[in-house]
Design a protein around this motif. Structure first.
Motif, PDB file in Angstrom:
ATOM      1  N   SER B 107       0.844  -1.196   0.000  1.00 27.86           N
ATOM      2  CA  SER B 107       0.000   0.000   0.000  1.00 27.86           C
ATOM      3  C   SER B 107       0.881   1.249   0.000  1.00 27.86           C
ATOM      4  O   SER B 107       0.562   2.253  -0.635  1.00 27.86           O
ATOM      5  CB  SER B 107      -0.962  -0.013   1.183  1.00 27.86           C
ATOM      6  OG  SER B 107      -0.250  -0.055   2.399  1.00 27.86           O
ATOM      7  N   TYR B 108       2.017   1.151   0.682  1.00 31.31           N
ATOM      8  CA  TYR B 108       2.952   2.276   0.671  1.00 31.31           C
ATOM      9  C   TYR B 108       3.545   2.475  -0.719  1.00 31.31           C
ATOM     10  O   TYR B 108       3.711   3.604  -1.194  1.00 31.31           O
ATOM     11  CB  TYR B 108       4.056   2.056   1.714  1.00 31.31           C
ATOM     12  CG  TYR B 108       5.032   3.193   1.782  1.00 31.31           C
ATOM     13  CD1 TYR B 108       6.405   2.965   1.656  1.00 31.31           C
ATOM     14  CD2 TYR B 108       4.596   4.503   1.961  1.00 31.31           C
ATOM     15  CE1 TYR B 108       7.301   4.012   1.701  1.00 31.31           C
ATOM     16  CE2 TYR B 108       5.501   5.555   2.004  1.00 31.31           C
ATOM     17  CZ  TYR B 108       6.854   5.313   1.870  1.00 31.31           C
ATOM     18  OH  TYR B 108       7.749   6.343   1.906  1.00 31.31           O
ATOM     19  N   ARG B 111       1.032   4.168  -2.792  1.00 29.45           N
ATOM     20  CA  ARG B 111       0.978   5.571  -2.398  1.00 29.45           C
ATOM     21  C   ARG B 111       2.071   6.364  -3.111  1.00 29.45           C
ATOM     22  O   ARG B 111       1.804   7.439  -3.688  1.00 29.45           O
ATOM     23  CB  ARG B 111       1.146   5.632  -0.881  1.00 29.45           C
ATOM     24  CG  ARG B 111       1.265   7.008  -0.354  1.00 29.45           C
ATOM     25  CD  ARG B 111       1.267   7.046   1.162  1.00 29.45           C
ATOM     26  NE  ARG B 111       0.716   8.339   1.546  1.00 29.45           N
ATOM     27  CZ  ARG B 111      -0.552   8.550   1.817  1.00 29.45           C
ATOM     28  NH1 ARG B 111      -1.385   7.528   1.854  1.00 29.45           N
ATOM     29  NH2 ARG B 111      -1.009   9.750   2.094  1.00 29.45           N
ATOM     30  N   GLN B 115       1.977   9.376  -6.124  1.00 28.96           N
ATOM     31  CA  GLN B 115       2.630  10.681  -5.974  1.00 28.96           C
ATOM     32  C   GLN B 115       3.701  10.923  -7.036  1.00 28.96           C
ATOM     33  O   GLN B 115       3.877  12.041  -7.496  1.00 28.96           O
ATOM     34  CB  GLN B 115       3.271  10.787  -4.589  1.00 28.96           C
ATOM     35  CG  GLN B 115       2.240  10.888  -3.469  1.00 28.96           C
ATOM     36  CD  GLN B 115       2.862  10.675  -2.094  1.00 28.96           C
ATOM     37  OE1 GLN B 115       3.978  10.170  -1.973  1.00 28.96           O
ATOM     38  NE2 GLN B 115       2.149  11.044  -1.053  1.00 28.96           N
ATOM     39  N   SER B 159       7.137   3.077  -7.449  1.00 25.23           N
ATOM     40  CA  SER B 159       7.457   3.664  -6.150  1.00 25.23           C
ATOM     41  C   SER B 159       8.828   4.318  -6.186  1.00 25.23           C
ATOM     42  O   SER B 159       9.139   5.191  -5.380  1.00 25.23           O
ATOM     43  CB  SER B 159       7.422   2.601  -5.059  1.00 25.23           C
ATOM     44  OG  SER B 159       8.528   1.721  -5.193  1.00 25.23           O
ATOM     45  N   ARG B 202      -6.958   5.408  -9.539  1.00 26.13           N
ATOM     46  CA  ARG B 202      -6.587   6.215  -8.375  1.00 26.13           C
ATOM     47  C   ARG B 202      -5.185   6.796  -8.518  1.00 26.13           C
ATOM     48  O   ARG B 202      -4.926   7.945  -8.155  1.00 26.13           O
ATOM     49  CB  ARG B 202      -6.635   5.382  -7.070  1.00 26.13           C
ATOM     50  CG  ARG B 202      -8.033   4.969  -6.612  1.00 26.13           C
ATOM     51  CD  ARG B 202      -8.908   6.137  -6.300  1.00 26.13           C
ATOM     52  NE  ARG B 202      -9.802   6.466  -7.402  1.00 26.13           N
ATOM     53  CZ  ARG B 202     -10.282   7.673  -7.644  1.00 26.13           C
ATOM     54  NH1 ARG B 202      -9.973   8.681  -6.861  1.00 26.13           N
ATOM     55  NH2 ARG B 202     -11.067   7.883  -8.667  1.00 26.13           N
ATOM     56  N   ARG B 206      -3.724  10.676  -8.933  1.00 24.80           N
ATOM     57  CA  ARG B 206      -2.805  11.066  -7.856  1.00 24.80           C
ATOM     58  C   ARG B 206      -3.508  11.067  -6.501  1.00 24.80           C
ATOM     59  O   ARG B 206      -3.209  11.905  -5.629  1.00 24.80           O
ATOM     60  CB  ARG B 206      -2.147  12.412  -8.145  1.00 24.80           C
ATOM     61  CG  ARG B 206      -1.343  12.354  -9.461  1.00 24.80           C
ATOM     62  CD  ARG B 206      -0.453  13.563  -9.650  1.00 24.80           C
ATOM     63  NE  ARG B 206       0.192  13.509 -10.966  1.00 24.80           N
ATOM     64  CZ  ARG B 206       1.317  12.830 -11.200  1.00 24.80           C
ATOM     65  NH1 ARG B 206       1.925  12.199 -10.223  1.00 24.80           N
ATOM     66  NH2 ARG B 206       1.846  12.816 -12.401  1.00 24.80           N
ATOM     67  N   ASP B 207      -4.412  10.118  -6.340  1.00 24.85           N
ATOM     68  CA  ASP B 207      -5.162   9.987  -5.098  1.00 24.85           C
ATOM     69  C   ASP B 207      -4.435   8.969  -4.214  1.00 24.85           C
ATOM     70  O   ASP B 207      -4.761   7.780  -4.208  1.00 24.85           O
ATOM     71  CB  ASP B 207      -6.588   9.498  -5.417  1.00 24.85           C
ATOM     72  CG  ASP B 207      -7.438   9.350  -4.162  1.00 24.85           C
ATOM     73  OD1 ASP B 207      -8.599   8.940  -4.297  1.00 24.85           O
ATOM     74  OD2 ASP B 207      -6.913   9.597  -3.046  1.00 24.85           O
ATOM     75  N   ALA B 208      -3.449   9.466  -3.462  1.00 23.69           N
ATOM     76  CA  ALA B 208      -2.605   8.566  -2.669  1.00 23.69           C
ATOM     77  C   ALA B 208      -3.417   7.822  -1.603  1.00 23.69           C
ATOM     78  O   ALA B 208      -3.242   6.619  -1.411  1.00 23.69           O
ATOM     79  CB  ALA B 208      -1.479   9.364  -2.020  1.00 23.69           C
ATOM     80  N   ASP B 209      -4.282   8.548  -0.917  1.00 24.12           N
ATOM     81  CA  ASP B 209      -5.096   7.909   0.123  1.00 24.12           C
ATOM     82  C   ASP B 209      -6.002   6.842  -0.481  1.00 24.12           C
ATOM     83  O   ASP B 209      -6.136   5.741   0.085  1.00 24.12           O
ATOM     84  CB  ASP B 209      -5.963   8.950   0.846  1.00 24.12           C
ATOM     85  CG  ASP B 209      -5.130   9.832   1.763  1.00 24.12           C
ATOM     86  OD1 ASP B 209      -5.570  10.953   2.072  1.00 24.12           O
ATOM     87  OD2 ASP B 209      -4.034   9.384   2.170  1.00 24.12           O
ATOM     88  N   GLU B 212      -4.136   3.695  -1.662  1.00 26.06           N
ATOM     89  CA  GLU B 212      -3.648   2.932  -0.507  1.00 26.06           C
ATOM     90  C   GLU B 212      -4.777   2.079   0.058  1.00 26.06           C
ATOM     91  O   GLU B 212      -4.575   0.896   0.377  1.00 26.06           O
ATOM     92  CB  GLU B 212      -3.117   3.898   0.550  1.00 26.06           C
ATOM     93  CG  GLU B 212      -2.344   3.196   1.644  1.00 26.06           C
ATOM     94  CD  GLU B 212      -1.631   4.165   2.574  1.00 26.06           C
ATOM     95  OE1 GLU B 212      -1.454   5.352   2.216  1.00 26.06           O
ATOM     96  OE2 GLU B 212      -1.231   3.722   3.665  1.00 26.06           O
ATOM     97  N   ARG B 213      -5.945   2.678   0.163  1.00 23.87           N
ATOM     98  CA  ARG B 213      -7.108   1.949   0.673  1.00 23.87           C
ATOM     99  C   ARG B 213      -7.463   0.768  -0.247  1.00 23.87           C
ATOM    100  O   ARG B 213      -7.749  -0.335   0.209  1.00 23.87           O
ATOM    101  CB  ARG B 213      -8.296   2.899   0.778  1.00 23.87           C
ATOM    102  CG  ARG B 213      -9.469   2.355   1.587  1.00 23.87           C
ATOM    103  CD  ARG B 213     -10.581   3.380   1.673  1.00 23.87           C
ATOM    104  NE  ARG B 213     -10.058   4.724   1.914  1.00 23.87           N
ATOM    105  CZ  ARG B 213     -10.197   5.748   1.065  1.00 23.87           C
ATOM    106  NH1 ARG B 213     -10.864   5.598  -0.061  1.00 23.87           N
ATOM    107  NH2 ARG B 213      -9.675   6.941   1.359  1.00 23.87           N
TER     108      ARG B 213
END
Lengths: 234, 234
Positions: B107-108, B111, B115, B159, B202, B206-209, B212-213
């Motif tokens: 998930s990280y 994220r 970004q 990443s 997502r 650029r919807d990091a949150d 991740e979800r």
DNA sequence: AGTTTCTTGTATACAGTATACAAAACAGAC
DNA sequence: GTCTGTTTTGTATACTGTATACAAGAAACT
């Protein structure tokens, strides 16, 4: 275990199918050195140093030693008094013998090809001639020995005589060594493909006598080219 | 010898360039058996008989024995009292641990991908989603674990964190074993690609949150599928 | 309980390779 | 011509990997 699993084990291990093809390191070295000699990458007169080869390959001297001695036994190398081994050129006797036998066997193969071929059989030969011409036009002479070899292999195949093909192939390495010598010369390379075109046309016309004569002339010219290049080395 | 000849020797021997990659026979067997276990070709519970394997592979028992013992040491096999070795499934502890760590790390990674990515970076991911869909539509479920793995690899790569990627890859084999278990089920296979599409969207936004979800949910669902299939085995 | 079969464990032999040291030949200096 | 150094191969030994034979243990069958 169910037979399904047994089959899956077999599938999972299919990468090991080459186990039967295992060769020792020394055998690998032998085959690669021989190939380099036959292709002319290590030319006649070239000197090989056992310890240098081992260092270059990142292996110990033992398998290199084994390979070099085998090449010596098979007549590709001779031991130098000042250390190391030298690549043997083919002697004038080799030239006489090889071209003599080729004259007989290959002209007969061509004769049989003229008699036995089917119309569609000639397409692969046409393709080789075109491919050869393409590389010749680009001055890519290095590619020509392989393409030339493929053309002759196809021609031999049309004889439909496995024993004859096998006999010709006994001389395969010497033939290749001569071929790469001859085809270094652009003029000879051009003439070679002209000869190939003529051969193909005679075969197409089912002119057995004609193609036999052409093959003999082709080899005579090749032999002379080799002899001439030997004179240059002296 | 001239440097030209030296260069030609090097060229002639380039086939030996793989010398440094030499592996013993036992090592080959080990890697192939491990691969078969990881891919599910030899499923958990599958029984391996040393002498049978040797016979199947046409080699002696010695390298097979070496490989089997190494697999036992590394936790892939256990010795059966009635002879032979059995492929270990991954324990419930393995499942908990692996999916737990994945949840955090992947998930990280997602994220960071949201970004850090550049627009063109997403094309390969789109391609993988399409390829996956194609195979799914043809009911070619066997191909899906590899394509799924490639998708996740591309995602990790975005990443741009080599240490993170390395950590995830420490679990690579367990992850693959779960993956081929999960993707056997067509419904799960379909949901997986829908999840991938959502993740990609997502990331694009650029919807990091959000991504991740999604990744957490994706892994939670996968974990449940694995747990359910373990229940089925009991 | 005894015998047979299956499978792994162990020992030995052999092939292939790595490495260290010896031997031979050549080159250069005096 | 002699001596020294360098280069290269020859030889011996050690080690690893593999093949194979025989022993041992456990399960299956009678």
């Amino acid at each position: 275990m169910s037979t399904g699993s047994q089959k899956n084990i077999s599938r999972g291990l299919e990468d090991l199918g080459k186990i039967g093809e295992r060769k020792s390191l020394g055998q690998h070295v032998f085959e690669n050195l021989k190939g380099a000699i036959v292709k002319g990458d290590i030319p006649p007169g070239g000197r090989l140093i056992e310890s240098r080869l081992a260092e270059t390959l990142g292996i110990s001297r033992t398998p290199v030693r084994e390979a070099i001695h085998k090449l010596e036994r098979e007549g590709y190398l001779r031991k130098l008094s000042r250390g190391g081994f030298s690549v043997l050129g083919l002697s004038l006797e080799d030239v006489e013998e090889t071209f003599g036998i080729r004259g007989v066997l290959e002209s007969y193969a061509a004769r049989l090809a003229a008699q036995n071929h089917r119309k569609t059989d000639l397409k692969p030969l046409e393709k080789k001639i075109k491919l050869y011409q393409k590389h010749l036009d680009c001055k890519d002479l290095d590619a020509l020995p392989d393409i030339n070899t493929e053309f002759h292999d196809l021609l031999y195949a049309l004889s439909r005589s496995p024993k004859l093909i096998h006999m010709i192939n006994n001389l395969r390495d010497q033939i290749y060594r001569f071929r790469q010598l001859i085809l270094r010369d652009e003029k000879m390379a051009k003439m070679s493909n002209e000869d190939h075109k003529d051969m193909l046309e005679r075969i197409r016309q089912r002119d057995a006598d004609g193609v036999e004569r052409l093959v003999r002339d082709h080899l005579t010219r090749g032999k002379k080219a080799v002899m001439d290049s030997y004179d240059e080395l002296e």
